[in-house]
Design a protein around this motif. Structure first.
Motif, PDB file in Angstrom:
ATOM      1  N   ASN C 122       0.832  -1.207   0.000  1.00 48.21           N
ATOM      2  CA  ASN C 122       0.000   0.000   0.000  1.00 48.21           C
ATOM      3  C   ASN C 122       0.868   1.260   0.000  1.00 48.21           C
ATOM      4  O   ASN C 122       0.419   2.337   0.339  1.00 48.21           O
ATOM      5  N   THR C 123       2.136   1.077  -0.339  1.00 53.43           N
ATOM      6  CA  THR C 123       3.125   2.144  -0.532  1.00 53.43           C
ATOM      7  C   THR C 123       3.436   2.969   0.716  1.00 53.43           C
ATOM      8  O   THR C 123       4.027   4.031   0.601  1.00 53.43           O
ATOM      9  N   LEU C 124       3.076   2.463   1.889  1.00 52.29           N
ATOM     10  CA  LEU C 124       3.492   3.157   3.114  1.00 52.29           C
ATOM     11  C   LEU C 124       3.238   2.290   4.343  1.00 52.29           C
ATOM     12  O   LEU C 124       2.718   1.189   4.248  1.00 52.29           O
ATOM     13  N   TYR C 125       3.685   2.812   5.495  1.00 53.82           N
ATOM     14  CA  TYR C 125       3.378   2.167   6.776  1.00 53.82           C
ATOM     15  C   TYR C 125       2.043   2.713   7.243  1.00 53.82           C
ATOM     16  O   TYR C 125       1.949   3.885   7.624  1.00 53.82           O
ATOM     17  N   ALA C 126       1.023   1.871   7.214  1.00 58.19           N
ATOM     18  CA  ALA C 126      -0.318   2.368   7.492  1.00 58.19           C
ATOM     19  C   ALA C 126      -0.600   2.466   8.988  1.00 58.19           C
ATOM     20  O   ALA C 126      -1.077   3.495   9.480  1.00 58.19           O
ATOM     21  N   MET C 127      -0.293   1.402   9.729  1.00 55.69           N
ATOM     22  CA  MET C 127      -0.728   1.351  11.127  1.00 55.69           C
ATOM     23  C   MET C 127      -0.132   2.477  11.964  1.00 55.69           C
ATOM     24  O   MET C 127      -0.761   2.995  12.882  1.00 55.69           O
ATOM     25  N   THR C 128       1.094   2.863  11.650  1.00 52.40           N
ATOM     26  CA  THR C 128       1.772   3.887  12.449  1.00 52.40           C
ATOM     27  C   THR C 128       1.459   5.299  11.969  1.00 52.40           C
ATOM     28  O   THR C 128       2.004   6.267  12.482  1.00 52.40           O
ATOM     29  N   GLY C 129       0.640   5.425  10.948  1.00 53.98           N
ATOM     30  CA  GLY C 129       0.199   6.757  10.559  1.00 53.98           C
ATOM     31  C   GLY C 129       0.677   7.242   9.203  1.00 53.98           C
ATOM     32  O   GLY C 129       0.674   8.440   8.943  1.00 53.98           O
ATOM     33  N   GLY C 130       1.105   6.303   8.343  1.00 61.64           N
ATOM     34  CA  GLY C 130       1.360   6.692   6.958  1.00 61.64           C
ATOM     35  C   GLY C 130       2.748   7.216   6.662  1.00 61.64           C
ATOM     36  O   GLY C 130       2.911   8.119   5.833  1.00 61.64           O
ATOM     37  N   GLN C 131       3.771   6.649   7.326  1.00 69.52           N
ATOM     38  CA  GLN C 131       5.139   7.055   7.000  1.00 69.52           C
ATOM     39  C   GLN C 131       5.620   6.336   5.737  1.00 69.52           C
ATOM     40  O   GLN C 131       5.066   5.329   5.323  1.00 69.52           O
ATOM     41  N   ALA C 132       6.709   6.865   5.155  1.00 72.84           N
ATOM     42  CA  ALA C 132       7.240   6.283   3.915  1.00 72.84           C
ATOM     43  C   ALA C 132       7.763   4.878   4.151  1.00 72.84           C
ATOM     44  O   ALA C 132       8.325   4.571   5.205  1.00 72.84           O
ATOM     45  N   ALA C 133       7.586   4.039   3.156  1.00 74.16           N
ATOM     46  CA  ALA C 133       8.102   2.676   3.138  1.00 74.16           C
ATOM     47  C   ALA C 133       9.033   2.572   1.926  1.00 74.16           C
ATOM     48  O   ALA C 133       9.110   3.514   1.124  1.00 74.16           O
ATOM     49  N   PRO C 134       9.712   1.429   1.759  1.00 74.95           N
ATOM     50  CA  PRO C 134      10.549   1.292   0.555  1.00 74.95           C
ATOM     51  C   PRO C 134       9.720   1.443  -0.730  1.00 74.95           C
ATOM     52  O   PRO C 134      10.255   1.805  -1.771  1.00 74.95           O
ATOM     53  N   THR C 135       8.428   1.142  -0.635  1.00 77.12           N
ATOM     54  CA  THR C 135       7.552   1.162  -1.806  1.00 77.12           C
ATOM     55  C   THR C 135       6.913   2.523  -2.071  1.00 77.12           C
ATOM     56  O   THR C 135       6.178   2.674  -3.049  1.00 77.12           O
ATOM     57  N   THR C 136       7.156   3.489  -1.187  1.00 74.92           N
ATOM     58  CA  THR C 136       6.594   4.828  -1.411  1.00 74.92           C
ATOM     59  C   THR C 136       7.129   5.367  -2.741  1.00 74.92           C
ATOM     60  O   THR C 136       8.328   5.300  -3.015  1.00 74.92           O
ATOM     61  N   GLN C 137       6.224   5.871  -3.544  1.00 74.79           N
ATOM     62  CA  GLN C 137       6.589   6.280  -4.901  1.00 74.79           C
ATOM     63  C   GLN C 137       7.312   7.624  -4.905  1.00 74.79           C
ATOM     64  O   GLN C 137       7.095   8.457  -4.019  1.00 74.79           O
ATOM     65  N   LEU C 138       8.145   7.831  -5.900  1.00 73.70           N
ATOM     66  CA  LEU C 138       8.799   9.134  -6.034  1.00 73.70           C
ATOM     67  C   LEU C 138       7.721  10.204  -6.174  1.00 73.70           C
ATOM     68  O   LEU C 138       6.773  10.024  -6.949  1.00 73.70           O
ATOM     69  N   GLY C 139       7.868  11.260  -5.411  1.00 72.07           N
ATOM     70  CA  GLY C 139       6.872  12.327  -5.432  1.00 72.07           C
ATOM     71  C   GLY C 139       5.750  12.134  -4.434  1.00 72.07           C
ATOM     72  O   GLY C 139       5.016  13.067  -4.129  1.00 72.07           O
ATOM     73  N   GLN C 140       5.607  10.910  -3.908  1.00 67.78           N
ATOM     74  CA  GLN C 140       4.481  10.633  -3.002  1.00 67.78           C
ATOM     75  C   GLN C 140       4.687  11.315  -1.655  1.00 67.78           C
ATOM     76  O   GLN C 140       5.759  11.235  -1.048  1.00 67.78           O
ATOM     77  N   ILE C 141       3.622  11.959  -1.197  1.00 62.74           N
ATOM     78  CA  ILE C 141       3.664  12.593   0.114  1.00 62.74           C
ATOM     79  C   ILE C 141       3.274  11.566   1.163  1.00 62.74           C
ATOM     80  O   ILE C 141       2.304  10.826   1.003  1.00 62.74           O
ATOM     81  N   SER C 142       4.079  11.479   2.215  1.00 58.00           N
ATOM     82  CA  SER C 142       3.747  10.598   3.337  1.00 58.00           C
ATOM     83  C   SER C 142       4.085  11.358   4.614  1.00 58.00           C
ATOM     84  O   SER C 142       4.636  12.452   4.562  1.00 58.00           O
ATOM     85  N   ALA C 143       3.786  10.731   5.749  1.00 56.57           N
ATOM     86  CA  ALA C 143       4.039  11.418   7.020  1.00 56.57           C
ATOM     87  C   ALA C 143       5.529  11.662   7.247  1.00 56.57           C
ATOM     88  O   ALA C 143       5.897  12.546   8.021  1.00 56.57           O
ATOM     89  N   SER C 144       6.393  10.881   6.597  1.00 58.11           N
ATOM     90  CA  SER C 144       7.837  11.117   6.763  1.00 58.11           C
ATOM     91  C   SER C 144       8.503  11.602   5.468  1.00 58.11           C
ATOM     92  O   SER C 144       9.720  11.744   5.417  1.00 58.11           O
ATOM     93  N   THR C 145       7.709  11.843   4.441  1.00 55.24           N
ATOM     94  CA  THR C 145       8.195  12.555   3.246  1.00 55.24           C
ATOM     95  C   THR C 145       7.184  13.667   2.956  1.00 55.24           C
ATOM     96  O   THR C 145       6.460  13.633   1.958  1.00 55.24           O
TER      97      THR C 145
END
Lengths: 358, 64, 243
Positions: C122-145
């Motif tokens: 799902n391109t991020l860490y969901a349970m902890t609140g949506g931080q970036a994972a290795p699968t987070t896409q370039l340009g994707q906004i997450s809680a840690s990007t």
């Protein structure tokens, strides 16, 4: 029963196998690699499973799974490798997985110095991983005990559904002694608690996990703490030598306890009244042994191979600080007996300051 | 009846509405036990394609 | 009952605890259907990851073990070796399988262990609140990007096909749950992966692109559109190893 001359590490591995261990996963690290090497061929012989894991972390979690499915499973390590296993061991505890781990202690911090040592004590008995737990911790001081403790470890773990740690050390692990081999135990891995698949209609499916997710947490906590208290009360083990009239009592486990025992024997011949308490379980710490110390005792001395005298605080707790306590901490060296006797003599003469607990 | 609904399971994602090609599913009027507006099915229109069952994460639908 | 009838299998024992429009719950039902149709629920022990994915335990009636986060590659290895007659399966997250557990995942694959991994991407860490994972896409906004993932600051994203395409494993596929057609493909891939294990062919991994409307900040229907319009375009889809 057959007797063989083997290394402590090999005896530990063979004891586990004869005690029913049919799954071993580990990673090479000095000075415990003989356990891994022994298991690599021995498990094959007895129809068990040996996996050389890609890391200590993988190995400890392989053991979680193998044990959760019922097989008697163990891993082993030393020093930094034992550190890597701590997270996995905490999961064993919270899921009530009765697996066994052996730590053959070396000396030093981090990578450290790969000689023998006894400086995993704090990590071993004060938790290691996160949360309120201790492992039932057995400390062998001979090759025979390496074997006997490993042989017994699974039944002890299953009795309490709680992991057992065998805390050996590099000297005990590497030395060779004659060792009597007990008979092979049979074990049925289809235990009622084991995960083996539950078809629909066969009853409640099993979830082997930190049970607090499925049970009222206060209820779980109460049951767990009651179990831990009971272990603390019921499983204390120790050996004692000449403590009734001792002026100074040594406290030591593992290789240091052998030096301590010899020191007591030599000192007694010279009329110096030394005694020894050898904890066999490091948790629960054998506090009952300390109740027998006579009130005229001038001091208690731990003999241990680390720098800070890690066991000293347990001794102080055991005697409620009623006696002066000292640590003869010998770091990477096994102390010579004359040094031990000389130190105890100084304690008797009131020439040593009480050792600070770090 | 062609499709049976357990509306109290509905969390209101409406993936069923988006995937019902013939437009037989719509939002209901009143909230369910969860407090979300669940969906309703026009049983007349329904052709039992099963897309609602397939796309529902919450097992609301049973195609009879 | 018509031949079109469809009903959730009994293994789905109660309501799940996932958010509205969550992809995990869709996948869990698919797996439940396959285990039911293959009649192997009683021969299956599912190894849980830790993360949102692990909530399958609450709603599926199947035996489960829960080792630490990400260590499924190791645990499955042991499961299969001590009970070769049982299916060793995991429902993993992308963070578990590809970040903290990458060593265990790849090691199990390189050994070609006869186990099956289903990885929910799902391109991020969901349970902890949506931080970036290795699968987070370039340009994707997450809680840690918060300003979007960049190659310079966060490195390139992870694609399991690039890591495993040359390994000697039994099955490797990527599907999604974005629409009914993709769900059918996912079900087919799940079945094939488990059949590889049944036939002792070795390691199988199916990556499933799943939505996380909550952490993507999208409505469930729009989250599915993101999978169709962005992820299924960026990723190579389908089976690339099938032995």
């Amino acid at each position: 029963m057959e007797t063989k001359i083997i290394k402590g590490n090999e005896a530990l591995a063979e004891g586990a196998v004869r005690g029913g261990c049919r799954f071993y996963a580990g990673y090479p690290i000095t000075p415990q690699s003989e356990i891994l090497e022994w298991m690599s061929w021995r498990q094959k012989e007895v129809g068990g499973v040996f996996v050389q894991g890609e890391s200590e972390i993988a190995s400890v979690n392989m053991v979680f799974a193998a044990r959760a499915l019922g097989a008697r499973a163990m891993t082993s390590s030393s020093g930094p490798g034992f550190s890597l296993k701590q997270e996995g061991i905490a999961y064993w505890v919270s899921a009530g997985v009765p697996a066994v781990v052996a730590c053959v202690q070396r000396f030093g911090i981090g990578d450290g110095y790969i000689s023998a040592g006894q400086d995993n004590y704090w990590q071993a008995v004060k938790g290691g991983g996160n949360g309120d737990y201790h492992l039932i911790t057995l400390a062998p001081n001979s090759v025979q005990e390496c074997l006997d403790m490993a042989y017994e470890s699974f039944e002890l773990a299953e009795k309490w559904m709680h992991p057992v740690l065998i805390l050996s050390d590099g000297t005990i692990g590497q030395m060779m002694e004659p060792c009597t081999m007990p008979v092979m135990k049979e074990y049925d891995m289809d235990q009622p608690w084991a995960a083996k698949g539950t078809a629909i209609g066969e009853g409640e499916n099993k979830v082997i996990t930190d049970i607090t997710y499925f049970q009222d947490i206060d209820e779980w906590n109460a049951g767990y703490i009651e179990k831990m208290r009971k272990i603390q009360k019921d499983e204390q083990r120790w050996e004692e030598f000449n403590i009734d009239d001792a002026d100074v009592i040594l406290v030591a486990y593992g290789i240091s306890s052998r030096v301590a025992q010899r020191s007591v024997e030599i000192a007694r011949k010279k009329g110096i009244k030394l005694g020894l308490i050898r904890p066999i379980t490091l948790w629960p710490y054998p506090r009952k042994a300390f109740e027998k110390i006579n009130k005229n005792c001038k001091g208690i001395v731990t003999l241990e191979m680390n720098m800070m005298g890690q066991m000293l605080e347990d001794v102080k707790i055991a005697v409620s600080c009623k006696f002066p306590c000292y640590a003869l901490a010998t770091a990477q060296k096994v102390a010579p007996t004359d040094e031990v006797i000389a130190f105890c003599q100084k304690v008797m003469d009131g020439k040593v300051k009480e050792t600070e607990v770090f | 009846m062609k499709v049976k609904l357990d509306v109290d399971r509905c969390k209101g994602c409406y993936l069923c509405i988006a995937n019902c090609k013939i437009g037989a599913i719509s939002k209901d009027d009143k909230p369910n036990k969860k407090g979300v507006i669940p969906v309703k099915v026009d049983q007349e229109k329904c052709v039992q394609c099963g897309n609602c069952y397939t796309m529902c994460p919450d097992l609301v639908f049973e195609i009879l | 009952m018509s031949n079109r009838s469809k009903k959730a299998p009994k293994i789905m024992k109660c309501e799940n605890k996932f958010c509205a429009g969550c992809g995990h719950s869709l996948f869990d039902r698919i797996l439940g259907e396959v285990l039911t149709e293959m009649n192997i629920i009683g021969e299956t022990i599912v190894c849980s990851d830790i993360g949102c994915n692990h909530m399958f335990q609450y709603s599926m009636a199947v035996d489960v073990i829960v080792p630490p986060h990400g260590k499924m590659g190791a645990a499955l290895t042991a499961q299969k070796r001590v009970r070769p007659d049982k299916y060793a399966i995991t429902i993993a997250g992308d963070g578990g399988a590809y970040a903290i557990g990458l060593a265990e995942t790849v090691a199990a694959a390189t050994r070609n262990e006869n186990v099956t991994m289903f990885v929910m991407n799902n391109t991020l860490y969901a349970m902890t609140g949506g931080q970036a994972a290795p699968t987070t896409q370039l340009g994707q906004i997450s809680a840690s990007t918060p300003k979007g993932r960049t190659e310079k600051d966060h490195g390139l994203d992870f694609d399991v096909f690039n890591v495993m395409r040359n390994l000697d494993i039994a099955y490797l596929a990527r599907t999604s749950v974005a629409n009914p057609s993709e769900i059918r493909k996912t079900k087919n891939a799940v079945k094939k992966a488990i059949e590889k294990q049944r036939d002792n062919k070795g390691f199988s991994l199916v990556e499933v692109l799943v939505p996380c409307p909550t952490n993507w900040g999208l409505k469930p229907v729009d989250a599915m559109k993101r999978i169709e319009n962005e992820l299924m375009v960026r990723y190579e889809m389908g089976e690339i190893i099938d032995k």
